[in-house]
Design a protein around this motif. Structure first.
Motif, PDB file in Angstrom:
ATOM      1  N   LEU A 140      66.245  16.880  52.802  1.00 43.31           N
ATOM      2  CA  LEU A 140      67.037  16.503  51.635  1.00 43.31           C
ATOM      3  C   LEU A 140      66.546  17.162  50.340  1.00 43.31           C
ATOM      4  O   LEU A 140      67.355  17.595  49.522  1.00 43.31           O
ATOM      5  CB  LEU A 140      67.035  14.980  51.463  1.00 43.31           C
ATOM      6  CG  LEU A 140      67.882  14.196  52.445  1.00 43.31           C
ATOM      7  CD1 LEU A 140      67.679  12.697  52.234  1.00 43.31           C
ATOM      8  CD2 LEU A 140      69.343  14.556  52.314  1.00 43.31           C
ATOM      9  N   PHE A 141      65.230  17.226  50.158  1.00 38.71           N
ATOM     10  CA  PHE A 141      64.694  17.747  48.906  1.00 38.71           C
ATOM     11  C   PHE A 141      64.528  19.263  48.901  1.00 38.71           C
ATOM     12  O   PHE A 141      64.450  19.868  47.830  1.00 38.71           O
ATOM     13  CB  PHE A 141      63.370  17.065  48.557  1.00 38.71           C
ATOM     14  CG  PHE A 141      63.557  15.674  48.038  1.00 38.71           C
ATOM     15  CD1 PHE A 141      64.087  15.448  46.774  1.00 38.71           C
ATOM     16  CD2 PHE A 141      63.241  14.577  48.810  1.00 38.71           C
ATOM     17  CE1 PHE A 141      64.284  14.170  46.300  1.00 38.71           C
ATOM     18  CE2 PHE A 141      63.428  13.292  48.347  1.00 38.71           C
ATOM     19  CZ  PHE A 141      63.957  13.083  47.082  1.00 38.71           C
ATOM     20  N   LEU A 142      64.455  19.870  50.059  1.00 40.86           N
ATOM     21  CA  LEU A 142      64.352  21.336  50.169  1.00 40.86           C
ATOM     22  C   LEU A 142      65.415  21.804  51.166  1.00 40.86           C
ATOM     23  O   LEU A 142      65.096  22.137  52.307  1.00 40.86           O
ATOM     24  CB  LEU A 142      62.956  21.743  50.660  1.00 40.86           C
ATOM     25  CG  LEU A 142      61.774  21.260  49.838  1.00 40.86           C
ATOM     26  CD1 LEU A 142      60.476  21.498  50.579  1.00 40.86           C
ATOM     27  CD2 LEU A 142      61.760  21.966  48.492  1.00 40.86           C
ATOM     28  N   PRO A 143      66.677  21.843  50.758  1.00 40.72           N
ATOM     29  CA  PRO A 143      67.764  22.057  51.720  1.00 40.72           C
ATOM     30  C   PRO A 143      67.612  23.297  52.596  1.00 40.72           C
ATOM     31  O   PRO A 143      67.770  23.205  53.807  1.00 40.72           O
ATOM     32  CB  PRO A 143      69.008  22.173  50.845  1.00 40.72           C
ATOM     33  CG  PRO A 143      68.656  21.542  49.563  1.00 40.72           C
ATOM     34  CD  PRO A 143      67.176  21.669  49.404  1.00 40.72           C
ATOM     35  N   VAL A 144      67.300  24.434  52.022  1.00 32.22           N
ATOM     36  CA  VAL A 144      67.223  25.655  52.821  1.00 32.22           C
ATOM     37  C   VAL A 144      65.875  25.757  53.527  1.00 32.22           C
ATOM     38  O   VAL A 144      65.812  25.940  54.750  1.00 32.22           O
ATOM     39  CB  VAL A 144      67.467  26.902  51.930  1.00 32.22           C
ATOM     40  CG1 VAL A 144      67.297  28.176  52.733  1.00 32.22           C
ATOM     41  CG2 VAL A 144      68.844  26.838  51.304  1.00 32.22           C
ATOM     42  N   ILE A 145      64.795  25.618  52.784  1.00 36.34           N
ATOM     43  CA  ILE A 145      63.457  25.714  53.373  1.00 36.34           C
ATOM     44  C   ILE A 145      63.229  24.580  54.365  1.00 36.34           C
ATOM     45  O   ILE A 145      62.673  24.792  55.445  1.00 36.34           O
ATOM     46  CB  ILE A 145      62.377  25.709  52.273  1.00 36.34           C
ATOM     47  CG1 ILE A 145      62.536  26.957  51.401  1.00 36.34           C
ATOM     48  CG2 ILE A 145      60.979  25.645  52.871  1.00 36.34           C
ATOM     49  CD1 ILE A 145      61.685  26.965  50.167  1.00 36.34           C
ATOM     50  N   GLY A 146      63.659  23.373  54.018  1.00 38.12           N
ATOM     51  CA  GLY A 146      63.516  22.236  54.923  1.00 38.12           C
ATOM     52  C   GLY A 146      64.262  22.441  56.219  1.00 38.12           C
ATOM     53  O   GLY A 146      63.771  22.101  57.301  1.00 38.12           O
ATOM     54  N   LEU A 147      65.446  23.032  56.139  1.00 39.43           N
ATOM     55  CA  LEU A 147      66.236  23.305  57.339  1.00 39.43           C
ATOM     56  C   LEU A 147      65.523  24.313  58.231  1.00 39.43           C
ATOM     57  O   LEU A 147      65.436  24.131  59.448  1.00 39.43           O
ATOM     58  CB  LEU A 147      67.613  23.833  56.942  1.00 39.43           C
ATOM     59  CG  LEU A 147      68.606  24.100  58.046  1.00 39.43           C
ATOM     60  CD1 LEU A 147      68.955  22.795  58.757  1.00 39.43           C
ATOM     61  CD2 LEU A 147      69.840  24.757  57.502  1.00 39.43           C
ATOM     62  N   ILE A 148      64.979  25.355  57.632  1.00 43.24           N
ATOM     63  CA  ILE A 148      64.249  26.369  58.400  1.00 43.24           C
ATOM     64  C   ILE A 148      62.999  25.761  59.037  1.00 43.24           C
ATOM     65  O   ILE A 148      62.719  25.990  60.216  1.00 43.24           O
ATOM     66  CB  ILE A 148      63.893  27.571  57.509  1.00 43.24           C
ATOM     67  CG1 ILE A 148      65.173  28.293  57.084  1.00 43.24           C
ATOM     68  CG2 ILE A 148      62.944  28.525  58.223  1.00 43.24           C
ATOM     69  CD1 ILE A 148      64.985  29.318  55.993  1.00 43.24           C
ATOM     70  N   LEU A 149      62.245  24.980  58.260  1.00 44.21           N
ATOM     71  CA  LEU A 149      61.042  24.340  58.797  1.00 44.21           C
ATOM     72  C   LEU A 149      61.388  23.401  59.938  1.00 44.21           C
ATOM     73  O   LEU A 149      60.699  23.361  60.960  1.00 44.21           O
ATOM     74  CB  LEU A 149      60.301  23.590  57.697  1.00 44.21           C
ATOM     75  CG  LEU A 149      59.584  24.433  56.650  1.00 44.21           C
ATOM     76  CD1 LEU A 149      59.036  23.548  55.540  1.00 44.21           C
ATOM     77  CD2 LEU A 149      58.481  25.246  57.288  1.00 44.21           C
ATOM     78  N   TRP A 150      62.440  22.614  59.759  1.00 44.98           N
ATOM     79  CA  TRP A 150      62.853  21.683  60.820  1.00 44.98           C
ATOM     80  C   TRP A 150      63.236  22.449  62.082  1.00 44.98           C
ATOM     81  O   TRP A 150      62.848  22.079  63.190  1.00 44.98           O
ATOM     82  CB  TRP A 150      64.034  20.817  60.376  1.00 44.98           C
ATOM     83  CG  TRP A 150      64.631  20.067  61.510  1.00 44.98           C
ATOM     84  CD1 TRP A 150      64.143  18.954  62.126  1.00 44.98           C
ATOM     85  CD2 TRP A 150      65.817  20.423  62.242  1.00 44.98           C
ATOM     86  NE1 TRP A 150      64.960  18.593  63.166  1.00 44.98           N
ATOM     87  CE2 TRP A 150      65.982  19.473  63.250  1.00 44.98           C
ATOM     88  CE3 TRP A 150      66.750  21.441  62.121  1.00 44.98           C
ATOM     89  CZ2 TRP A 150      67.059  19.505  64.141  1.00 44.98           C
ATOM     90  CZ3 TRP A 150      67.803  21.480  63.008  1.00 44.98           C
ATOM     91  CH2 TRP A 150      67.946  20.526  64.004  1.00 44.98           C
ATOM     92  N   PHE A 151      63.965  23.551  61.909  1.00 45.89           N
ATOM     93  CA  PHE A 151      64.380  24.344  63.060  1.00 45.89           C
ATOM     94  C   PHE A 151      63.178  24.903  63.816  1.00 45.89           C
ATOM     95  O   PHE A 151      63.144  24.909  65.038  1.00 45.89           O
ATOM     96  CB  PHE A 151      65.303  25.479  62.620  1.00 45.89           C
ATOM     97  CG  PHE A 151      65.799  26.324  63.755  1.00 45.89           C
ATOM     98  CD1 PHE A 151      66.780  25.830  64.618  1.00 45.89           C
ATOM     99  CD2 PHE A 151      65.309  27.586  63.968  1.00 45.89           C
ATOM    100  CE1 PHE A 151      67.234  26.600  65.679  1.00 45.89           C
ATOM    101  CE2 PHE A 151      65.752  28.368  65.018  1.00 45.89           C
ATOM    102  CZ  PHE A 151      66.727  27.872  65.867  1.00 45.89           C
ATOM    103  N   LEU A 152      62.157  25.338  63.067  1.00 43.96           N
ATOM    104  CA  LEU A 152      60.987  25.951  63.697  1.00 43.96           C
ATOM    105  C   LEU A 152      59.965  24.930  64.180  1.00 43.96           C
ATOM    106  O   LEU A 152      59.337  25.116  65.236  1.00 43.96           O
ATOM    107  CB  LEU A 152      60.310  26.906  62.710  1.00 43.96           C
ATOM    108  CG  LEU A 152      61.127  28.127  62.302  1.00 43.96           C
ATOM    109  CD1 LEU A 152      60.401  28.891  61.203  1.00 43.96           C
ATOM    110  CD2 LEU A 152      61.418  29.007  63.488  1.00 43.96           C
ATOM    111  N   LEU A 153      59.758  23.837  63.423  1.00 42.22           N
ATOM    112  CA  LEU A 153      58.650  22.934  63.696  1.00 42.22           C
ATOM    113  C   LEU A 153      59.040  21.489  63.991  1.00 42.22           C
ATOM    114  O   LEU A 153      58.195  20.686  64.353  1.00 42.22           O
ATOM    115  CB  LEU A 153      57.696  22.914  62.487  1.00 42.22           C
ATOM    116  CG  LEU A 153      57.184  24.270  61.994  1.00 42.22           C
ATOM    117  CD1 LEU A 153      56.458  24.115  60.691  1.00 42.22           C
ATOM    118  CD2 LEU A 153      56.321  24.920  63.037  1.00 42.22           C
TER     119      LEU A 153
END
Length: 65
Positions: free
Chosen positions: A49-62
Motif C-alpha cells: 500500500l505505501f510503496l505501490p511499485v516497489i512493494g509489488l516487485i518485492l512481494w512478487f520476488l520475496l
C-alpha cells in the motif's frame, strides 16, 4: 503545460496508474489468501500500500507463496 509533460504525465496517472492499481489489488488478494502468518500478511499489505511499485516487485520476488 507543454506537450512533453502531457505525453509523459505526472506521477502514476493514466493507464499506467490503472495497471499498477490492478496489480496492487491482485497482490493484496493473494497475500490475504496465502498461508502466511497474519503478522506477515499485515506487513506485506502495508508495504504494497505505501510503496505501490516497489512493494509489488518485492512481494512478487520475496512474498508468501
Amino acid at each position: 503545460m507543454t506537450w512533453r509533460t502531457q505525453m509523459i504525465g505526472d506521477g502514476y496517472g493514466g493507464i499506467l496508474g490503472i495497471i499498477i492499481l490492478i496489480l496492487d489489488i491482485y497482490a493484496i488478494i493473494r497475500i490475504v489468501q496465502s498461508g502466511a502468518e497474519p503478522l506477515w500478511k499485515a506487513i506485506w499489505i502495508v508495504i504494497v500500500l505505501f510503496l505501490p511499485v516497489i512493494g509489488l516487485i518485492l512481494w512478487f520476488l520475496l512474498g508468501p507463496k
